[in-house]
Design a protein around this motif. Structure first.
Motif, mmCIF file in Angstrom:
data_model
loop_
_atom_site.group_PDB
_atom_site.id
_atom_site.type_symbol
_atom_site.label_atom_id
_atom_site.label_comp_id
_atom_site.label_asym_id
_atom_site.label_seq_id
_atom_site.Cartn_x
_atom_site.Cartn_y
_atom_site.Cartn_z
ATOM 1 N N GLU A 124 -5.159 5.739 -4.725
ATOM 2 C CA GLU A 124 -5.700 6.853 -5.491
ATOM 3 C C GLU A 124 -6.852 7.518 -4.746
ATOM 4 O O GLU A 124 -6.947 8.754 -4.702
ATOM 5 N N ARG A 125 -7.730 6.726 -4.137
ATOM 6 C CA ARG A 125 -8.854 7.303 -3.386
ATOM 7 C C ARG A 125 -8.354 8.104 -2.191
ATOM 8 O O ARG A 125 -8.880 9.167 -1.873
ATOM 9 N N VAL A 126 -7.337 7.583 -1.505
ATOM 10 C CA VAL A 126 -6.765 8.304 -0.359
ATOM 11 C C VAL A 126 -6.174 9.637 -0.813
ATOM 12 O O VAL A 126 -6.387 10.676 -0.189
ATOM 13 N N ASP A 168 -3.612 0.066 -5.880
ATOM 14 C CA ASP A 168 -3.580 1.322 -6.625
ATOM 15 C C ASP A 168 -4.890 2.089 -6.447
ATOM 16 O O ASP A 168 -4.889 3.317 -6.326
ATOM 17 N N GLY A 169 -6.008 1.358 -6.437
ATOM 18 C CA GLY A 169 -7.297 1.997 -6.248
ATOM 19 C C GLY A 169 -7.431 2.611 -4.869
ATOM 20 O O GLY A 169 -7.929 3.738 -4.711
ATOM 21 N N VAL A 226 -13.700 0.484 -1.877
ATOM 22 C CA VAL A 226 -13.076 0.034 -3.125
ATOM 23 C C VAL A 226 -13.347 -1.467 -3.303
ATOM 24 O O VAL A 226 -13.077 -2.263 -2.395
ATOM 25 N N PRO A 227 -13.846 -1.893 -4.453
ATOM 26 C CA PRO A 227 -14.160 -3.319 -4.667
ATOM 27 C C PRO A 227 -12.912 -4.200 -4.599
ATOM 28 O O PRO A 227 -11.793 -3.766 -4.870
ATOM 29 N N PHE A 267 0.820 -1.204 0.000
ATOM 30 C CA PHE A 267 0.000 0.000 0.000
ATOM 31 C C PHE A 267 0.862 1.266 0.000
ATOM 32 O O PHE A 267 0.603 2.207 -0.756
ATOM 33 N N VAL A 268 1.895 1.284 0.827
ATOM 34 C CA VAL A 268 2.761 2.460 0.903
ATOM 35 C C VAL A 268 3.424 2.712 -0.447
ATOM 36 O O VAL A 268 3.543 3.866 -0.892
ATOM 37 N N SER A 269 3.859 1.657 -1.123
ATOM 38 C CA SER A 269 4.474 1.807 -2.436
ATOM 39 C C SER A 269 3.500 2.452 -3.421
ATOM 40 O O SER A 269 3.855 3.386 -4.155
ATOM 41 N N ALA A 270 2.253 1.972 -3.436
ATOM 42 C CA ALA A 270 1.241 2.545 -4.330
ATOM 43 C C ALA A 270 0.919 3.981 -3.952
ATOM 44 O O ALA A 270 0.730 4.846 -4.811
ATOM 45 N N LEU A 271 0.874 4.251 -2.655
ATOM 46 C CA LEU A 271 0.540 5.601 -2.185
ATOM 47 C C LEU A 271 1.626 6.603 -2.559
ATOM 48 O O LEU A 271 1.336 7.727 -2.997
#
Length: 338
Positions: A305-307, A301-302, A327-328, A77-81
């Motif tokens: 992006e929302r965060v 990633d979803g 997020v689904p 998650f941190v990587s995507a954020l």
């Protein structure tokens, strides 16, 4: 060192015009902007980021608080954020609260002193829900309920639990064991509050238990300790088989699922013929267990992006919906289920 006056002289414009271009504020014609940027490029001018941020009352730094980066979910998650913030010219400052009592408070102090623009909170917190609104600075939570007025993002965990239950029912599971965090997290809010938990992720366990119960299929629960206590995950996998020798389906995080595959092999159990294993998260770990884990995959990633969208809305003081942003998830068959 090249300064703004040098750029202004080179471009044949006023100092104020260079300032507007450098700070991205005010109106400057396209032709004038091109002259300034060409002059910057030819002089190798580097804008003073500190001065620009002071002018805009921004630091372009976001604090990210997680319990640990050793756990596959949080590292993914941190990587995507970080990627999502970087795409908007923002920088992430990471805080892992595991084994550090003061770090959360230090980050809160920093955002209150405007040393960073906001905080993404993805760890358990000692503060009461009214605290997060009272600091008066942008805060967005992931998989946590911090109280009214704080935007929160999470996966559709009820959907995740439903997908798991439907598969296990369809494949004839007879005794399911679910592995997760402390059971006290299921109801850590007072009676009368909807859902009664500050941990939305427990809802997949709750949905699984409810649907199994409706079918008369035993569904037991084993605690794996706090998410940062990674050693407890291996112990929990061992405990599953010690306490429930007739278990034929195990559900848990990617890490727990991987340990369960190892434990089953040590006991001479065949996966998936004797034991089905379903992982919840779907990180890189799902492909590193020796067998490709069947999983419920969260959209990293979803989520990120929302965060980031919520955070930028708060920073830019545009209207923000503080309802839970869901997020689904999706079910990804692997080699550990029938």
């Amino acid at each position: 060192m090249v300064g703004m006056r040098d750029v202004a002289k080179k471009a044949g414009v006023s100092l104020s015009t260079v300032s507007l271009v450098a700070n991205g504020t005010g109106y400057v014609s396209d032709a004038m902007r091109a002259r300034v940027t060409d002059a910057m490029r030819s002089l190798d001018y580097i804008p003073n980021e500190l001065a620009r941020n002071l002018y805009r009352n921004r630091t372009n730094i976001i604090g990210i608080i997680v319990p640990t980066v050793r756990h596959p979910f949080f590292s993914s998650f941190v990587s995507a954020l970080q990627r999502s913030f970087a795409a908007r010219g923002m920088h992430a400052m990471l805080c892992s609260t595991s084994g550090a009592e003061k770090t959360e408070k230090e980050y809160i102090d920093m955002v209150q002193r405007r040393m960073m623009d906001g905080i993404v909170m993805a760890a358990h917190t000692q503060w009461q829900e009214d605290f997060w609104v009272s600091i008066g600075r942008p805060v967005v939570s992931l998989d946590r309920y911090l109280g009214l007025g704080i935007p929160s993002v999470c996966s559709n965990h009820e959907q995740g639990g439903r997908l798991i239950a439907e598969h296990l029912i369809a494949t004839g599971a007879r005794h399911v064991v679910s592995v997760g965090g402390p059971r006290s997290q299921f109801e850590d809010l007072p009676a009368g509050i909807e859902n009664r938990t500050t941990f939305p992720s427990v809802r997949y366990h709750m949905m699984l238990e409810r649907m199994m119960g409706e079918q008369g299929i035993p569904c037991d629960y084993v605690e794996a300790g706090e998410v940062s206590s990674l050693g407890d995950h291996a112990q929990a996998a061992h405990e599953v088989f010690e306490r429930f020798p007739d278990v034929d389906a195990v559900v848990g995080s990617d890490l727990v699922a991987a340990y369960c595959v190892q434990e089953a092999r040590h006991r001479g159990l065949r996966v998936p013929e004797d034991l089905q294993v379903i992982a919840y998260d779907g990180t890189f770990m799902a492909d590193a267990a020796g067998l490709r884990l069947t999983c419920v995959r969260q959209d990293m990633d979803g989520l990120a992006e929302r965060v980031v969208i919520r955070m930028m809305q708060l920073i830019e003081e545009t209207p923000v919906d503080d309802e839970l942003d869901v997020v689904p998830v999706r079910f990804v068959p692997g080699d550990t289920t029938r």
